[in-house]
Scaffold this motif. Sequence first.
Motif, PDB file in Angstrom:
ATOM      1  N   VAL A   1       0.878  -1.174   0.000  1.00 36.07           N
ATOM      2  CA  VAL A   1       0.000   0.000   0.000  1.00 36.07           C
ATOM      3  C   VAL A   1       0.919   1.228   0.000  1.00 36.07           C
ATOM      4  CG1 VAL A   1      -1.877   1.216   1.198  1.00 36.07           C
ATOM      5  CG2 VAL A   1      -1.727  -1.279   1.341  1.00 36.07           C
ATOM      6  N   CYS A   2       0.672   2.167  -0.927  1.00 38.44           N
ATOM      7  CA  CYS A   2       1.560   3.318  -1.103  1.00 38.44           C
ATOM      8  C   CYS A   2       0.855   4.632  -0.775  1.00 38.44           C
ATOM      9  CB  CYS A   2       2.044   3.379  -2.549  1.00 38.44           C
ATOM     10  SG  CYS A   2       2.831   1.866  -3.098  1.00 38.44           S
ATOM     11  N   GLU A   3       1.657   5.673  -0.565  1.00 37.62           N
ATOM     12  CA  GLU A   3       1.204   7.041  -0.270  1.00 37.62           C
ATOM     13  C   GLU A   3       0.743   7.138   1.186  1.00 37.62           C
ATOM     14  OE1 GLU A   3       0.815   9.826  -2.912  1.00 37.62           O
ATOM     15  OE2 GLU A   3       2.397   8.481  -3.508  1.00 37.62           O
ATOM     16  N   SER A   4       1.445   7.975   1.940  1.00 37.95           N
ATOM     17  CA  SER A   4       1.262   7.976   3.401  1.00 37.95           C
ATOM     18  C   SER A   4      -0.175   8.201   3.874  1.00 37.95           C
ATOM     19  CB  SER A   4       2.199   8.990   4.046  1.00 37.95           C
ATOM     20  OG  SER A   4       1.812  10.308   3.711  1.00 37.95           O
ATOM     21  N   ALA A   5      -0.882   9.171   3.286  1.00 41.10           N
ATOM     22  CA  ALA A   5      -2.246   9.442   3.765  1.00 41.10           C
ATOM     23  C   ALA A   5      -3.166   8.250   3.459  1.00 41.10           C
ATOM     24  CB  ALA A   5      -2.788  10.725   3.120  1.00 41.10           C
ATOM     25  N   ILE A   6      -2.930   7.632   2.318  1.00 43.25           N
ATOM     26  CA  ILE A   6      -3.722   6.449   1.933  1.00 43.25           C
ATOM     27  C   ILE A   6      -3.395   5.283   2.868  1.00 43.25           C
ATOM     28  CG2 ILE A   6      -4.081   4.740   0.084  1.00 43.25           C
ATOM     29  CD1 ILE A   6      -3.599   7.053  -1.942  1.00 43.25           C
ATOM     30  N   ILE A   7      -2.130   5.150   3.226  1.00 44.89           N
ATOM     31  CA  ILE A   7      -1.734   4.073   4.147  1.00 44.89           C
ATOM     32  C   ILE A   7      -2.418   4.268   5.506  1.00 44.89           C
ATOM     33  CG2 ILE A   7       0.186   2.979   5.382  1.00 44.89           C
ATOM     34  CD1 ILE A   7       2.026   3.830   3.034  1.00 44.89           C
ATOM     35  N   VAL A   8      -2.471   5.506   5.984  1.00 44.98           N
ATOM     36  CA  VAL A   8      -3.088   5.755   7.292  1.00 44.98           C
ATOM     37  C   VAL A   8      -4.580   5.383   7.252  1.00 44.98           C
ATOM     38  CG1 VAL A   8      -3.678   7.519   9.007  1.00 44.98           C
ATOM     39  CG2 VAL A   8      -1.404   7.501   7.990  1.00 44.98           C
ATOM     40  N   GLU A   9      -5.258   5.717   6.175  1.00 48.66           N
ATOM     41  CA  GLU A   9      -6.677   5.326   6.064  1.00 48.66           C
ATOM     42  C   GLU A   9      -6.797   3.796   6.013  1.00 48.66           C
ATOM     43  OE1 GLU A   9      -9.869   7.250   4.446  1.00 48.66           O
ATOM     44  OE2 GLU A   9      -8.814   8.998   3.689  1.00 48.66           O
ATOM     45  N   TYR A  10      -5.875   3.162   5.293  1.00 48.63           N
ATOM     46  CA  TYR A  10      -5.872   1.697   5.214  1.00 48.63           C
ATOM     47  C   TYR A  10      -5.709   1.084   6.610  1.00 48.63           C
ATOM     48  CZ  TYR A  10      -4.269  -3.032   4.024  1.00 48.63           C
ATOM     49  OH  TYR A  10      -4.126  -4.407   3.943  1.00 48.63           O
ATOM     50  N   ILE A  11      -4.772   1.611   7.374  1.00 47.92           N
ATOM     51  CA  ILE A  11      -4.531   1.109   8.735  1.00 47.92           C
ATOM     52  C   ILE A  11      -5.807   1.228   9.566  1.00 47.92           C
ATOM     53  CG2 ILE A  11      -3.287   1.642  10.901  1.00 47.92           C
ATOM     54  CD1 ILE A  11      -0.839   2.367   9.056  1.00 47.92           C
ATOM     55  N   ASP A  12      -6.484   2.356   9.443  1.00 47.35           N
ATOM     56  CA  ASP A  12      -7.720   2.574  10.217  1.00 47.35           C
ATOM     57  C   ASP A  12      -8.819   1.601   9.797  1.00 47.35           C
ATOM     58  OD1 ASP A  12      -9.046   4.029  12.221  1.00 47.35           O
ATOM     59  OD2 ASP A  12     -10.056   5.288  10.740  1.00 47.35           O
ATOM     60  N   GLU A  13      -8.823   1.237   8.529  1.00 47.14           N
ATOM     61  CA  GLU A  13      -9.877   0.347   8.021  1.00 47.14           C
ATOM     62  C   GLU A  13      -9.584  -1.127   8.307  1.00 47.14           C
ATOM     63  OE1 GLU A  13     -10.234   1.454   3.891  1.00 47.14           O
ATOM     64  OE2 GLU A  13     -11.113   3.404   4.377  1.00 47.14           O
ATOM     65  N   ILE A  14      -8.299  -1.477   8.392  1.00 45.32           N
ATOM     66  CA  ILE A  14      -7.929  -2.879   8.671  1.00 45.32           C
ATOM     67  C   ILE A  14      -7.972  -3.144  10.180  1.00 45.32           C
ATOM     68  CG2 ILE A  14      -5.934  -4.453   8.765  1.00 45.32           C
ATOM     69  CD1 ILE A  14      -7.055  -4.628   6.057  1.00 45.32           C
TER      70      ILE A  14
END
Lengths: 232, 232
Positions: free
Chosen positions: B71-84
Amino acid sequence: MAAASATTGEVKLLGLWRSPYVTRVGIALNLKKVGYEFVQEEVQGQKSEILLKSNPVYKKIPVLIHQGKPVCESAIIVEYIDEIWTSEPPILSSHPFDRAVARFWVTYIDDKLLALVRTLAFGATEGTSKAEVADGGAEAFQLLEEAFAKCSHGKEYFGGDTIGYVDIALGCWLGWIKAVEEVSNIKFLDEKKVPLLVGWAERFLQNEAAKGTMLEADEYVQRVKNLSASAR
Amino acid sequence: MAAASATTGEVKLLGLWRSPYVTRVGIALNLKKVGYEFVQEEVQGQKSEILLKSNPVYKKIPVLIHQGKPVCESAIIVEYIDEIWTSEPPILSSHPFDRAVARFWVTYIDDKLLALVRTLAFGATEGTSKAEVADGGAEAFQLLEEAFAKCSHGKEYFGGDTIGYVDIALGCWLGWIKAVEEVSNIKFLDEKKVPLLVGWAERFLQNEAAKGTMLEADEYVQRVKNLSASAR
């Protein structure tokens, strides 16, 4: 343009239809069958009071006003629409990994296509030849072709059976892309190079959600010609 | 840095701790108490094979590799972390409007602070004086002060009682901001002008999730001095 349908409260879209970012929001609202009032910003002259009040930081369209509250930035507005009107079709997948991939490509599209259209419409920027811009554009479309192959899983859209986040983000640029192709004489949506994207673009423009959200092709061409002329 | 805790499969973070974008991901993982392996990219020389394979489009850190998928791009990664990792605390609110507001400020932060730090660390860009940069920076912090007043609802963080999306996005820049302040002799986090942000920054740096994710202050100062010297 403003479909009459069930809405959760009052919905207004501040914008100009020539802006792909405004088109983007219009497509998302159509997809969710949300009725809304389109509030046209003045093309020339002072920005409207409602725009300055709704987006005091950037003072830019589009702004979605929902139940009196403003939401700014087109990609953020599309996510908001998906989260408020949770009816089918979903704009973003429910799977975190697929959501992250879609967000990645939307960021990429905004990054690359704006630069491409700007450069070709306003004339090549300092230090960059037209050939370099053409190469950069071709590379971007090639990457999007590969992204389509992966994201669509052999179906009609990036989002699968229905239009999703990446479809909306790329589709809203189609009018400008075609105009820039015509004026610059560079073909990006080339059947031989990006056949999947060419087929996708045809389907997208025929989709009910996209119809009526964009200007006629020759209007974009005229705008690009005007921009090119004024940049000289 | 890598807290030992329950994880959903293998988690790797490719990065360098001097990058605020990498720090951002580290803070989000700490907040969710996710254990992970930090894979250090080489500072100089060729990019690693794992980075090129994981982020072939931008070839940039950070990349989060979760269960073998990048998963790339820091803001996108942070949203991914919150969703997982949906355990408390939530990084984004469950309310669509609050989510849109948080996303707006994260985009603003990335837009303004990167430019500010780059300009002050590398020297003022062509056509922009140091005074203009200082004014632009002061204006940005003033807007963030107002955003804090609205978003925090009188609590400790932008996210309320706990660190949220905007806290992480702004907090990861604190090391660089303090270094740039010291080297350029311009105070942005000024108690008289942005008292809420000054208090917030102190709390943020003391928060368990932020501890150990940033370099020591003088290391950033040294890096800024080196950058300034090499830009001359």
